[in-house]
Scaffold this motif. Structure first.
Motif, short mmCIF file in Angstrom:
data_model
loop_
_atom_site.label_atom_id
_atom_site.label_comp_id
_atom_site.label_asym_id
_atom_site.label_seq_id
_atom_site.Cartn_x
_atom_site.Cartn_y
_atom_site.Cartn_z
N CYS A 15 0.88 -1.17 0.00
CA CYS A 15 0.00 0.00 0.00
C CYS A 15 0.91 1.21 0.00
O CYS A 15 1.99 1.16 0.59
CB CYS A 15 -0.86 0.05 1.27
SG CYS A 15 -2.06 -1.29 1.36
N SER A 17 0.33 4.07 1.48
CA SER A 17 0.33 4.56 2.87
C SER A 17 -0.66 3.70 3.64
O SER A 17 -1.47 3.01 3.05
CB SER A 17 -0.09 6.02 2.91
OG SER A 17 -1.39 6.14 2.36
N LYS A 18 -0.56 3.75 4.95
CA LYS A 18 -1.41 2.87 5.77
C LYS A 18 -2.65 3.64 6.24
O LYS A 18 -2.53 4.72 6.84
CB LYS A 18 -0.55 2.46 6.96
CG LYS A 18 -0.74 1.08 7.52
CD LYS A 18 -0.53 -0.07 6.63
CE LYS A 18 -1.25 -1.25 7.28
NZ LYS A 18 -1.52 -2.35 6.42
N CYS A 19 -3.84 3.12 5.96
CA CYS A 19 -5.06 3.75 6.47
C CYS A 19 -5.07 3.58 8.00
O CYS A 19 -4.59 2.57 8.52
CB CYS A 19 -6.29 3.10 5.86
SG CYS A 19 -6.27 3.18 4.06
N TYR A 21 -7.18 2.81 10.23
CA TYR A 21 -8.00 1.78 10.88
C TYR A 21 -7.55 0.37 10.48
O TYR A 21 -8.09 -0.62 10.95
CB TYR A 21 -9.47 1.94 10.48
CG TYR A 21 -9.68 1.90 8.98
CD1 TYR A 21 -9.98 0.71 8.33
CD2 TYR A 21 -9.54 3.05 8.21
CE1 TYR A 21 -10.14 0.67 6.95
CE2 TYR A 21 -9.69 3.02 6.84
CZ TYR A 21 -9.99 1.83 6.21
OH TYR A 21 -10.12 1.79 4.85
N CYS A 22 -6.56 0.27 9.59
CA CYS A 22 -6.31 -1.01 8.92
C CYS A 22 -5.37 -1.93 9.70
O CYS A 22 -4.30 -1.52 10.13
CB CYS A 22 -5.69 -0.72 7.54
SG CYS A 22 -5.27 -2.23 6.67
N GLY A 62 -3.82 -5.17 1.18
CA GLY A 62 -2.95 -4.52 0.22
C GLY A 62 -3.73 -3.79 -0.88
O GLY A 62 -4.94 -3.70 -0.87
N THR A 63 -2.97 -3.32 -1.81
CA THR A 63 -3.57 -2.56 -2.92
C THR A 63 -3.07 -3.13 -4.25
O THR A 63 -2.04 -2.67 -4.78
CB THR A 63 -3.21 -1.06 -2.81
OG1 THR A 63 -3.46 -0.61 -1.48
CG2 THR A 63 -4.02 -0.23 -3.77
N ARG A 133 -7.46 7.89 4.49
CA ARG A 133 -7.42 7.36 3.12
C ARG A 133 -6.55 8.27 2.26
O ARG A 133 -6.47 9.47 2.49
CB ARG A 133 -8.84 7.29 2.53
CG ARG A 133 -9.77 6.34 3.24
CD ARG A 133 -9.42 4.91 3.05
NE ARG A 133 -9.48 4.49 1.65
CZ ARG A 133 -9.20 3.26 1.23
NH1 ARG A 133 -8.84 2.32 2.08
NH2 ARG A 133 -9.25 2.95 -0.04
#
Ligand code: SF4
Length: 375
Positions: A15, A17-19, A21-22, A62-63, A133
């Motif tokens: 990702c 960047s890290k959200c 809440y994740c 992930g993304t 986000r």
């Protein structure tokens, strides 16, 4: 012997960047993508003799939309070299709205990806900021438009509700904006505050209150009412589809004990009565594959009672519910006879219905589905 066709999940652990809440496993640097892909192709080979065909593929993370079209293509090529992909297989990719551009989307379609899931989460800038986000409302709207333009006919949106920065009115505005695009599928998840995430830590230190049970219930029922009125079927606690044909075939496998193979770090698999999961670390994953061994962290064997309890828990989260006869055959437990009294009480109180051999949650029951399975 489980004769259901398995599904395949691939965890792309990157990702940008890290959200906030994740708690999914992902790294915020994409420098290791080439090493990861090499290892992934080797892992596919390792399972080549154990799994034959798949009728669903889910690229999650992930993304996955951080990968280039060529990298995505190489995954699908390797997949087809090692396994048989059934001709009308559902192939889904999870994406971030910020990554979606016309040419990228078109190349995904050319690669055979036929379902796109967009992590929109909210059409409210304040809520997106609270969640951390990396995309804006403008990008979310553009992602929807451009996905349609690129020819996707099966689009899913992920949305989050019960966010401290949100009231019912602003949540309904997000739902209103979502249905403008007539997505085939909408997932609405209640925000949870996992202990080690930045939001979880801020919540524990008392930085903000979270919606109480009554408000959470209101979010849930308003969501259900709004989307059903807009023509969606509320077919699972968090999932809505614009027609039966648009329910997620892949997720269904998790809910009905179909076998599935998970590849990549932290991915989980299930087959017969065995569940296993990979190392939650890309480094450990790469070391294991390099040594020619499966990157499995742990395996558990489930008893028939454990499988039955799981089936009850998962089945009561779906509108269809549980076939009492199938349950009896599969788990050697006659729910209807053994739980007669409690089922009658729950039916009388309006939480479940027992009809045509199915035990199903009512709309009220769906809101408390997790407690229903404690019968
Ligand atoms: S994009 Fe998804 S996987 Fe990545 S940090 Fe955000 S929620 Fe987690």
């Amino acid at each position: 012997m489980n004769l259901k066709t398995p599904g395949l999940y691939i965890h792309i652990p990157f990702c940008l960047s890290k959200c906030l809440y994740c708690d999914f496993y992902s790294l915020t640097s994409i420098s290791a993508v080439p090493d990861f892909l090499d290892a992934l192709f080797k892992e596919m080979k390792m399972y080549h003799n154990r799994f034959d065909s798949f009728d669903t593929v889910y690229l999650g993370g992930g993304t996955p939309s951080l990968l280039s079209p060529q990298q995505l293509e190489s995954i699908l090529i390797s997949l087809k070299e090692n396994f048989n992909l059934i001709s009308n297989a559902e192939i889904t990719i999870e994406t971030n709205p910020a990554d979606l551009h016309q040419s990228f989307l078109e190349s995904m379609r050319e690669n055979g990806i036929n379902r796109i899931n967009i992590g929109i989460q909210s059409f409210n800038e304040k809520v997106l900021g609270f969640l951390g986000r990396r995309h804006s409302v403008k990008q979310a709207i553009s992602a929807m438009e451009v996905s349609r333009k690129a020819g996707f006919h099966n689009i899913g949106l992920d949305l989050i509700y019960s966010v401290p920065a949100q009231d019912i009115g602003s949540w309904l505005d997000t739902l209103r904006q979502a249905v403008v695009f007539s997505p085939e599928h909408i997932s609405c998840y209640q925000l949870t505050f996992e202990a080690k995430t930045p939001l979880g830590i801020r919540y524990q230190t008392g930085e903000f209150p979270i919606p109480g049970e009554e408000l959470q219930y209101k979010f849930f029922t308003k969501t259900s009412e709004f989307l059903e009125e807009a023509g969606y079927i509320h077919y699972e606690v968090s999932n809505f589809a614009r027609g039966k044909e648009h329910t997620s075939r892949h997720n269904q496998k998790y809910w009905d004990h179909s076998p599935f193979l998970g590849l990549g770090p932290a991915a989980h698999s299930f087959q017969c009565n065995q569940r296993w999961w990979n190392h939650h670390s890309l480094d450990q994953y790469l070391v294991a594959i390099d040594a020619g061994t499966l990157p499995v962290e742990e395996t558990e064997t489930l008893t028939i009672e454990q499988l039955g309890l799981e089936a009850l828990y998962l089945g009561l989260r779906t509108k269809k519910g549980i076939s009492l006869q199938d349950f009896k055959n599969q788990y050697h437990y006659d729910l209807f006879t053994e739980k007669k009294k409690i089922l009658a009480k729950l039916e009388e109180e309006g939480f479940i219905s027992i009809k045509d051999g199915y035990l199903s949650p009512t709309q009220t029951g769906l809101a408390v589905a997790d407690s229903l399975s404690l019968i």
